[in-house]
Design a protein around this motif. Structure first.
Motif, PDB file in Angstrom:
ATOM      1  N   CYS A 168      48.982  37.979  31.563  1.00 41.19           N
ATOM      2  CA  CYS A 168      49.004  38.962  32.533  1.00 41.19           C
ATOM      3  C   CYS A 168      48.065  40.061  32.104  1.00 41.19           C
ATOM      4  N   ASN A 169      46.609  39.645  31.933  1.00 41.73           N
ATOM      5  CA  ASN A 169      45.552  40.438  31.645  1.00 41.73           C
ATOM      6  C   ASN A 169      44.520  40.242  32.661  1.00 41.73           C
ATOM      7  N   GLY A 170      43.902  41.554  32.823  1.00 42.26           N
ATOM      8  CA  GLY A 170      42.566  41.442  33.572  1.00 42.26           C
ATOM      9  C   GLY A 170      41.516  42.717  33.069  1.00 42.26           C
ATOM     10  N   ALA A 171      40.361  42.439  33.431  1.00 40.01           N
ATOM     11  CA  ALA A 171      39.294  43.101  33.021  1.00 40.01           C
ATOM     12  C   ALA A 171      38.709  44.114  33.917  1.00 40.01           C
ATOM     13  N   LEU A 172      38.552  45.432  33.938  1.00 37.62           N
ATOM     14  CA  LEU A 172      38.050  46.342  34.742  1.00 37.62           C
ATOM     15  C   LEU A 172      36.566  46.470  34.870  1.00 37.62           C
ATOM     16  N   GLY A 173      35.791  46.595  35.795  1.00 37.26           N
ATOM     17  CA  GLY A 173      34.587  46.981  35.793  1.00 37.26           C
ATOM     18  C   GLY A 173      34.398  47.822  37.052  1.00 37.26           C
ATOM     19  N   TYR A 174      33.605  48.681  36.949  1.00 43.44           N
ATOM     20  CA  TYR A 174      33.339  49.694  37.973  1.00 43.44           C
ATOM     21  C   TYR A 174      32.006  50.339  38.033  1.00 43.44           C
ATOM     22  N   ASP A 175      31.682  50.917  39.541  1.00 41.15           N
ATOM     23  CA  ASP A 175      30.795  51.744  39.756  1.00 41.15           C
ATOM     24  C   ASP A 175      30.911  52.681  40.498  1.00 41.15           C
ATOM     25  N   SER A 176      30.349  53.896  40.306  1.00 39.82           N
ATOM     26  CA  SER A 176      30.651  55.160  41.029  1.00 39.82           C
ATOM     27  C   SER A 176      29.214  55.428  41.903  1.00 39.82           C
TER      28      SER A 176
END
Length: 174
Positions: free
Chosen positions: A77-85
């Motif tokens: 039950c895991n995930g990896a966050l990646g983001y751009d602003s």
């Protein structure tokens, strides 16, 4: 809240392309700049990848994009966050507000419309001070250092790893 979150849609293609182009210098040092990448991103949505757009309530402008990738359920039950602003919203606090909504959705049970995750990771290049500050502001703890983790801008890049479990997320009720 000055922002809301939602899944991207095909009709976002123009606004998305403009936001990425406008922010190319801002995000290009850390992540690929792909203004025409929304159609492919939409095709890839599924059990292993969910994307959220953070939208400014007042203007409807795109504040940022958050990918929850490498989602694995079962005992993990895991995930990896990646983001751009995106500019002009970077540095206004709206990305932090939006990320809080994304975390609420990630940690909410599937029965309540959430992703039902127990753990989230954020991996950030060591010189990306703003993204590291965001991870810390949200309450992620530093877990370690991963050399040569991702191939970006023509080279393998080291990353600092941050993580949080649902029990550590305020208001999760866990």
């Amino acid at each position: 809240m000055r922002v809301t979150i939602r899944a991207p849609r095909a009709e976002d293609e123009g606004a998305y392309a403009e936001a990425v182009r406008r922010s190319a210098d801002h995000i290009g040092r850390w992540n690929p700049v792909e203004p025409n990448g929304l159609p492919e991103l939409l095709e890839r949505q599924g059990a292993g990848l969910r994307t959220f757009l953070i939208v400014d309530r007042e203007t409807g402008g795109l504040v940022g994009k958050v990918n929850v990738a490498n989602i694995v359920m079962g005992r993990f039950c895991n995930g990896a966050l990646g983001y751009d602003s995106y500019l002009p919203f970077a540095g206004t606090g709206r990305m932090t507000e939006g990320m809080r909504l994304v975390l609420d959705s990630c940690f909410a049970p599937q029965s309540a419309g959430g992703l039902g995750l127990h753990r989230l990771e954020i991996n950030v290049q060591p010189d990306n001070d703003r993204s590291i500050a965001l991870a810390k502001r949200l309450g992620f703890r530093h877990e370690g250092y991963t050399p040569r983790m991702l191939f970006l801008q023509g080279a393998w890049r080291d990353h600092e790893r941050f993580a949080m479990t649902v029990e550590e997320w305020p208001g999760s009720g866990a």
